[in-house]
Design a protein around this motif. Sequence first.
Motif, PDB file in Angstrom:
ATOM      1  N   GLU A  57       0.836  -1.203   0.000  1.00  0.00           N
ATOM      2  CA  GLU A  57       0.000   0.000   0.000  1.00  0.00           C
ATOM      3  C   GLU A  57       0.871   1.253   0.000  1.00  0.00           C
ATOM      4  N   GLY A  58       0.571   2.166  -0.912  1.00  0.00           N
ATOM      5  CA  GLY A  58       1.312   3.419  -0.977  1.00  0.00           C
ATOM      6  C   GLY A  58       2.536   3.373  -1.864  1.00  0.00           C
ATOM      7  N   ILE A  59       2.952   2.175  -2.261  1.00  0.00           N
ATOM      8  CA  ILE A  59       4.108   2.035  -3.148  1.00  0.00           C
ATOM      9  C   ILE A  59       3.701   1.354  -4.454  1.00  0.00           C
ATOM     10  N   SER A  60       2.979   0.254  -4.336  1.00  0.00           N
ATOM     11  CA  SER A  60       2.541  -0.456  -5.537  1.00  0.00           C
ATOM     12  C   SER A  60       1.455   0.336  -6.265  1.00  0.00           C
ATOM     13  N   ASP A  61       1.539   0.326  -7.586  1.00  0.00           N
ATOM     14  CA  ASP A  61       0.465   0.910  -8.389  1.00  0.00           C
ATOM     15  C   ASP A  61      -0.747  -0.019  -8.376  1.00  0.00           C
ATOM     16  N   ILE A  62      -1.924   0.566  -8.560  1.00  0.00           N
ATOM     17  CA  ILE A  62      -3.130  -0.233  -8.790  1.00  0.00           C
ATOM     18  C   ILE A  62      -3.382  -0.188 -10.291  1.00  0.00           C
TER      19      ILE A  62
END
Length: 242
Positions: free
Chosen positions: A28-33
């Motif tokens: 969360e907060g680093i990986s793109d969705i």
Amino acid sequence: MSEILEICKKVKLLAYFGSYTRQEDFVEGISDINVFLISEDKYLILELASLGYSPIELSEKSFIDLCEKGDPICYYLLYDSNVVCGQFPKSVKFNLNDFTCERIRRSIFPLLSLSVSSFLRQDEISAVSNSFRALRSIIQWRSCTDLKTIPLRNDDLRDRCRELNLSICNEFSDIVLIRRRKAPLSLWSLDKIVEAICSELKISCTKPSKILQVVKNPIQVTYKEDGRVTVKDSLNRETKIA
């Protein structure tokens, strides 16, 4: 989710892909969705981006053409996705070939350049993310060429790295941990990543610490495939380092 379901009414397919579909790898907060859609409506790209997604949109024909050509993006979309609505074209088939492996290989230096440039600009998230992607691409490239498979999950990437006896396995495990902990990348760690990647490619590259010694206020670094480096400083002056 309601916005996504509304968009479903306008597309032939909508799917999540990438680490968002693998909760053990998603940070969360680093990986793109990442979101993929098959549609002709280009406005949907803007709509999804405004909702915080990283979208890819293709027409059905373009998607089929990519798969037949062997573009790695097709592999990721087919085998690393969760469909929200619609379905993939029934005629689609991925053709893994030399082009596939070469496309993965050619992504390594742009990702490494982005990682080092981000670090110099003190963009911690981008530095970590692109270091991770560069190391992942090394493993995927070698797996593609040697074993004709492309590992996707972090655990599979680690296993494949050891199976292929690559020299970057420790660096990959370290960056996965750094990424998961949302920790900043140190200059020492980035030096090791650059050294490991270039060693695996059998070339000599200038480390970020050396760049900082040679160039004052560097903000953009471009690594070439022969190991040469071009650096731009905050005044847009260019320095080439052999």
